[in-house]
Scaffold this active site. Structure first.
Site, PDB file in Angstrom:
ATOM      1  N   ASP A  36       6.820 -15.849   4.265  1.00  0.00           N
ATOM      2  CA  ASP A  36       7.843 -15.200   3.460  1.00  0.00           C
ATOM      3  C   ASP A  36       9.068 -16.105   3.470  1.00  0.00           C
ATOM      4  OD1 ASP A  36       9.186 -12.519   2.390  1.00  0.00           O
ATOM      5  OD2 ASP A  36      10.512 -13.357   3.917  1.00  0.00           O
ATOM      6  N   CYS A  89       9.723 -17.738 -11.445  1.00  0.00           N
ATOM      7  CA  CYS A  89       9.799 -17.499 -10.005  1.00  0.00           C
ATOM      8  C   CYS A  89       8.660 -18.250  -9.324  1.00  0.00           C
ATOM      9  CB  CYS A  89       9.687 -15.990  -9.758  1.00  0.00           C
ATOM     10  SG  CYS A  89      10.934 -15.372  -8.625  1.00  0.00           S
ATOM     11  N   LYS A 123      -0.380  -0.076  -0.945  1.00  0.00           N
ATOM     12  CA  LYS A 123      -0.442  -1.449  -1.486  1.00  0.00           C
ATOM     13  C   LYS A 123      -1.907  -1.875  -1.653  1.00  0.00           C
ATOM     14  CE  LYS A 123       0.117  -6.239  -0.009  1.00  0.00           C
ATOM     15  NZ  LYS A 123       0.817  -6.862  -1.147  1.00  0.00           N
ATOM     16  N   GLU A 181      15.768 -16.541 -13.463  1.00  0.00           N
ATOM     17  CA  GLU A 181      14.880 -15.600 -14.163  1.00  0.00           C
ATOM     18  C   GLU A 181      15.420 -15.341 -15.559  1.00  0.00           C
ATOM     19  OE1 GLU A 181      13.622 -12.165 -16.057  1.00  0.00           O
ATOM     20  OE2 GLU A 181      15.601 -12.197 -15.169  1.00  0.00           O
ATOM     21  N   SER A 189       6.700 -21.836  -4.416  1.00  0.00           N
ATOM     22  CA  SER A 189       5.427 -21.456  -3.803  1.00  0.00           C
ATOM     23  C   SER A 189       4.280 -21.575  -4.809  1.00  0.00           C
ATOM     24  CB  SER A 189       5.505 -20.020  -3.279  1.00  0.00           C
ATOM     25  OG  SER A 189       5.810 -19.130  -4.328  1.00  0.00           O
ATOM     26  N   ILE A 221       9.005 -23.328  -9.085  1.00  0.00           N
ATOM     27  CA  ILE A 221      10.087 -22.763  -8.273  1.00  0.00           C
ATOM     28  C   ILE A 221       9.868 -22.965  -6.774  1.00  0.00           C
ATOM     29  CG2 ILE A 221      11.388 -20.638  -7.797  1.00  0.00           C
ATOM     30  CD1 ILE A 221      11.801 -21.944 -10.606  1.00  0.00           C
ATOM     31  N   GLU A 235       4.414 -24.568  -0.192  1.00  0.00           N
ATOM     32  CA  GLU A 235       4.771 -23.664   0.911  1.00  0.00           C
ATOM     33  C   GLU A 235       3.592 -22.939   1.564  1.00  0.00           C
ATOM     34  OE1 GLU A 235       7.935 -21.073  -0.452  1.00  0.00           O
ATOM     35  OE2 GLU A 235       8.922 -22.708  -1.518  1.00  0.00           O
ATOM     36  N   HIS A 265       5.367 -12.477 -12.783  1.00  0.00           N
ATOM     37  CA  HIS A 265       5.036 -11.192 -12.157  1.00  0.00           C
ATOM     38  C   HIS A 265       3.917 -10.470 -12.905  1.00  0.00           C
ATOM     39  CE1 HIS A 265       8.998 -12.138 -10.511  1.00  0.00           C
ATOM     40  NE2 HIS A 265       8.576 -11.495  -9.449  1.00  0.00           N
TER      41      HIS A 265
END
Length: 811
Positions: free
Chosen positions: A541, A779, A64, A717, A485, A483, A536, A747
């Site tokens: 998470d 999202c 990652k 979505e 966050s 949405i 948030e 994304h």
């Protein structure tokens, strides 16, 4: 004269390692009698173990960080490749050290295994301007993530998991060619390290069935008609693997667990018949997972010639056990998936061994290979890294590294080399979990059992509720919202970490979070967004945040699982009955609402999503756990309403992904999942607006269940799937609640223009009434940067205003 005899003890045909031993002795010697008895017992029990696939991210998410550094231009392609090579080497070595015989290669990926197959087949959509040759990172990552000038390919759920794959875009004009030699390179890489592996390919039929017709191609286009065009590329790959010395090859064909019609089954049969001559001289494994294989499919699959072994998920596919016991082809290998690749509970070794021994009695003792139920990609990496986990709970668990050891222990036990100490320690942990008082809460069990007598619907219909809400909220036409966050900066993450580690005081923490919320509120007001969120900043998470405040949950430090690309999630572990000791979000939501006169959404995660994005206890039905969570969220919804929050969003991002793969099981799931959602908000007033949000999925087949959730507004979505969602409304479904199909893809770092967003809204207005349509991104914005978020939201609001003006002038 004594008669001398030779007995040769050899490895399994096609197995990856082993010793050949020849012994000479007299027939009259005591040693002969002993060996004859022992050999009768053991000669068919050569130990064989297999792993379907393994997590790629690394125990500490090394991949990652390497990917994100490369994408940000902070490191080179060579540096990324070095991290990847180190990870692959350590994974192969770990499996070899554990004693695994059939070690997979080519299960590593820089983004996604289906995208890797698209690259292998040279099926690059024209918009990425690929000019042939070996596909490199630039084209590969553009397909995955989009770039400054073109959007990414669609991403959707991998079967019923929380993993996402990149959907191939195909049509009659695609020129397939062998354009990525990754499978062969990784096989050679392992071989150079002294390890023989089984190269894994996504099978040709599953690849096509997981694809979609490209833009401009008729929706009715038969993707399977391309089978003759992709088989030649598969043949080239197989030939190269054979030339490199591969002795086994694994084709993953998970679509075989779906309800396939005879046309699709025929295509499957034809594809492998066509490959048969190319596969000659290789041992071929066809691997299935995630559910039972239907009886007709099983018959066709197991009658294939030229296939050496068949892999089945015997955790989620318990009915397949009956099919195997009824009929299994003579001389073929059964790769028995008895170790769960999708959960984190330690295997009940005694029970699994009984299953394996039964199977050995059916298919032949030398023909059973102990395996995982599916790739271990869907579980956490290594329990050894969990130093803070409660010791009793830890004894009940096994992550990927431990599952590899379980597979081998079962294989050894099946070949009469049982590790008694390991088995008895496992039995003790199983017993402790069954009897632990921390697992059961009688009050919770009773409350959940009492739910079954009602369907928990709100008293008034949605149209009347929307009227009452509009009088109170006074929103414009095409209201805008986000949405939930907002970007999580490094500073924000640091503050949360320091507070958790008790390095800063609660007062300092609250002050920092309050400032962040205030900034997010002012930003939204400045952009003129209609219904606000608090961003948030206090949440790590969307599931973990709630799980940490509910009883019955445990948490890991490094239990990360890949969701897509470099994105990882850390699912909580539900080990016991669930309840809510105290309010979880009221403090922050009330604070945020006090900063603005505009409506501020209370933000909750719904019970089905908490369930589907957790590692769930396997000692009671999933729906019972879900009802328990629903009751806890219901308490929170009612506390938010009492605190003056008039819009409450209960995210059910993962409702679709829990849908069973077989149609016969779907109604039952949808009934209890939708019921669980309704339980959470059945007690609120008509004037309280309940929103829900759903992420990447194919919703068209469950649209009536979505309507049955009876939310006031659903955001969903849409942007990455070419408005596929809207087609359901074209087909005449009348949706009466508020709906916000996403107008841009969060994304991707790409910033859409006002015109592009306005065009999307127009497409929605062609099938939806303007008085129910909401304007919002796809999202949450957590993973984006503010430099992307501000202009994108500014363009979104401008597009909504532009359309409002047009609608007003058209009246």
């Amino acid at each position: 004269m004594s008669h001398c005899h030779n007995i040769s003890l050899k490895p399994l045909p096609g197995s990856l390692s082993g010793v050949s031993l020849s012994i000479s002795f007299s027939k009259t010697s005591p040693l002969f009698s002993f060996l004859r008895c022992s050999f009768r017992r053991t000669r068919f029990r050569a130990m064989a173990s297999h792993v379907v696939g393994y997590p790629r991210m690394g125990p500490k998410r090394e991949l990652k960080f390497a990917l994100e550094s490369f994408w940000d231009g902070k490191s080179s392609a060579d540096e990324l490749q070095n991290v990847a090579a180190d990870l692959r080497a350590s994974i192969w070595k770990q499996m070899a050290d554990a004693g695994i015989k059939f070690i997979p290669s080519n299960t590593f990926s820089y983004y996604d295994q289906v995208l890797d197959t698209t690259a292998m087949l040279g099926a690059v959509p024209p918009r990425y301007s690929w000019n042939g040759g070996e596909i490199g990172f630039d084209v590969y990552f553009s397909m995955a993530r989009g770039n400054a000038s073109v959007p990414a390919m669609e991403m959707t759920k991998w079967f019923d998991t929380n993993y996402h794959y990149i959907v191939p875009e195909l049509g009659p004009d695609v020129n397939f060619s062998y354009a990525s030699h990754k499978a062969v390179q990784e096989y050679k890489e392992a071989k150079a390290l002294g390890m023989e592996t089984v190269p894994v390919l996504v099978g040709p039929v599953s690849y096509l069935l997981l694809s979609k017709p490209a833009k401009g191609v008729e929706k009715s286009f038969s993707l399977l008609s391309l089978i003759d065009k992709i088989i030649p590329v598969y043949k080239e790959v197989v030939a190269e693997l054979k030339a490199a010395g591969a002795t086994w090859i694994q084709f993953d064909e998970p679509t075989l667990v779906l309800d396939l019609d005879s046309h699709k089954l025929q295509a499957f049969s034809d594809a492998y018949s066509e490959l048969e001559s190319s596969l000659s001289g290789l041992n071929v494994l066809i691997e299935t997972y995630f559910a039972d294989v239907p009886a007709e499919t099983y018959k066709i699959l197991t009658s294939l010639k030229g296939v050496t072994g068949f892999g089945f998920d015997l955790i989620r596919g318990t009915k397949t056990l009956d099919l195997i016991k009824t009929e299994f082809p003579l001389g073929k290998y059964l790769f028995a998936g008895v170790v769960d690749g999708r959960n984190i509970w330690a295997n009940d070794l005694a029970s699994s061994l009984t299953t394996l021994q039964d199977l050995a009695g059916t298919v032949g003792k030398d023909k059973v290979v102990v395996s995982t139920s599916c790739s271990l990609l869907h579980t956490a990496v290594d329990l050894e890294n969990e130093t803070k986990l409660d010791q009793e709970i830890k004894s009940w668990l096994a992550f990927a590294a431990q599952k590899v050891v379980e597979v081998n222990a079962l294989a050894k036990a099946l070949s009469m080399q049982k590790d008694e100490a390991y088995f008895s320690s496992n039995a003790a942990a199983q017993a402790s979990r069954k009897s632990s008082p921390r697992v059961t809460n009688e009050a919770v069990q009773k409350a959940a059992a009492a739910l079954k007598g009602s369907d928990h619907r709100r008293a008034t219909n949605v149209s009347a509720r929307l009227d009452a809400q509009q009088k109170k909220l006074n929103l414009p036409n095409l209201p805008t919202t986000t949405i939930g966050s907002f970007p999580q900066t490094m500073d924000l993450r640091r503050v949360r970490r320091e507070f958790k580690a008790k390095k800063i005081s609660e007062d300092d923490y609250v002050k920092t979070i309050k400032e962040e919320i205030n900034n997010v509120v002012k930003l939204q007001e400045g952009l003129d967004i209609d219904v606000l969120v608090h961003g948030e900043p206090e949440r790590n998470d969307m599931v973990e945040y709630f799980g940490e405040q509910l009883s019955g949950f445990a948490f890991t430090v490094n239990g990360w699982v890949q969701s897509y690309g470099s994105r990882c999630v850390k699912p909580p572990i539900i080990y016991g009955d669930v309840s809510r000791p105290k309010a979880m979000t009221v403090f922050w939501s009330s604070m945020a609402q006090s900063m603005t006169k505009r409506p501020m959404k209370g933000m909750l995660t719904g019970p089905v999503t908490i369930l589907n994005w957790s590692f769930v206890r396997n000692d009671q039905p999933r729906f019972e756990t879900c009802y328990q969570i629903a009751l806890a969220i219901k308490d929170e919804v009612e506390d938010l309403e009492k605190a003056g929050i008039t819009v409450i969003q209960i995210d059910e991002a993962a409702l679709r992904e829990g849908l069973p793969l077989r149609k016969s099981e779907q109604d039952f799931y949808l009934k209890w999942a939708v019921h669980s959602f309704r339980i959470t908000n059945c007690g609120v007033q008509d004037t309280t607006q309940i929103h829900t949000h759903m992420c990447y999925s194919n919703f068209n087949d469950i649209i009536h269940s979505i309507m049955d959730m009876d939310a006031d507004v659903i955001t969903i979505e849409n942007s990455r799937s070419d408005e596929k969602l809207l087609s359901v409304f074209h087909e005449g479904v009348k949706y009466r609640a508020g709906i916000g199909p996403g107008v841009y893809d969060i994304h991707s770092p790409r910033i859409p223009s006002t015109e592009e967003i306005a065009d999307r809204i127009n497409k929605m207005l062609a099938v939806l009434e303007s008085n129910i349509l909401w304007v919002n991104p796809d999202c949450g914005l957590k993973t984006r940067k503010y430099s992307e978020v501000k202009p994108a939201l500014s363009n979104m609001v401008a597009a909504a205003k532009l359309l409002r003006t047009r609608l007003a002038s058209a009246k």
